[in-house]
Design an enzyme around this catalytic site. Sequence first.
Site, mmCIF file in Angstrom:
data_model
loop_
_atom_site.group_PDB
_atom_site.id
_atom_site.type_symbol
_atom_site.label_atom_id
_atom_site.label_comp_id
_atom_site.label_asym_id
_atom_site.label_seq_id
_atom_site.Cartn_x
_atom_site.Cartn_y
_atom_site.Cartn_z
ATOM 1 N N GLU A 110 29.639 10.999 -3.932
ATOM 2 C CA GLU A 110 30.312 11.541 -5.103
ATOM 3 C C GLU A 110 30.500 10.451 -6.163
ATOM 4 O OE1 GLU A 110 30.508 14.603 -5.230
ATOM 5 O OE2 GLU A 110 31.741 15.572 -3.702
ATOM 6 N N ASN A 144 27.662 17.275 -10.251
ATOM 7 C CA ASN A 144 28.288 16.064 -10.804
ATOM 8 C C ASN A 144 27.394 14.835 -10.605
ATOM 9 O OD1 ASN A 144 28.479 15.704 -8.081
ATOM 10 N ND2 ASN A 144 30.720 15.683 -7.986
ATOM 11 N N HIS A 153 25.867 14.027 -7.761
ATOM 12 C CA HIS A 153 25.868 13.454 -6.401
ATOM 13 C C HIS A 153 24.513 13.647 -5.727
ATOM 14 C CE1 HIS A 153 27.616 17.395 -4.508
ATOM 15 N NE2 HIS A 153 26.381 17.273 -4.054
ATOM 16 N N ASP A 158 23.131 14.274 5.184
ATOM 17 C CA ASP A 158 24.592 14.382 5.304
ATOM 18 C C ASP A 158 24.990 15.542 6.207
ATOM 19 O OD1 ASP A 158 23.718 16.360 3.571
ATOM 20 O OD2 ASP A 158 24.843 15.651 1.847
#
Length: 243
Positions: free
Chosen positions: A143, A136, A138, A67
């Site tokens: 997400e 979280n 990810h 990313d």
Amino acid sequence: MELIVTPTYESMSRVAADRIAELVRANPACTLGLATGSTPEGLYADLVADCAAGKLSFAEVTTFNLDEYCGLSPEHDQSYRYFMNHHLFDHVDIDKARTHVPEPFGADLAEAGEAYEAAIDQAGGVDLQLLGLGHNGHIGFNEPCDFFPAKTHGVVLTPMTREANSRLFAGGIDEVPTEALTMGIGTIMAARSVLLVVSGEGKAAILREVLQGPVTPQVPASILQFHPSVTVVADEAAASLLA
Ligand code: GLP
């Protein structure tokens, strides 16, 4: 799924670095999927040391990073291109032309995503995808949401992710980009093997959800339960809540 629990961050890094080094020695022209974040910093340092000691060569290796933030130039010290150059590429014998980090610099993120997917396909796919884990759940910048995104795509970062990553930006959260371009869950699942590294008690609760909870796009990394070849290397602190 293989789970390796190590006593410390340093031993987690060494075990993970050894997995990558073994693959590169067995297949010098392999394609690696690489990750950023604090967690892989130690294993990159180990790989740099292996290279310096003449035990490893990246001369024929191709890489694709997961990313990249939108809006940061490759020279910005928080861009993932800068991170990779700084932690690995500048210190090993890799051909930079074979290193790929998503490039969300034009107006059209969808086009940039398609180009990235095409480049991965042209390289014959990813042999080993290294992953860190967001608080979280990810992976990359996928997400929590209502579905598993298939391909490389643009995302809006959650407040939790921006807050977590703000510690690295001199100007705090206001400087953290709001968007990124990331490999999709389908891109990650297409890798022939996956190596997930997790460290620290702050990741213990989410690691339990990822490995032992239901598979759901609300916990993106939980999809790894369905991947045929996953190794998780976690230090004791991160593994402390596993059943
Ligand atoms: C970022 C990256 C992820 C990384 C995550 C966790 O959001 N996009 O690829 O896994 O942070 O980072 P850390 O290892 O610093 O906790």
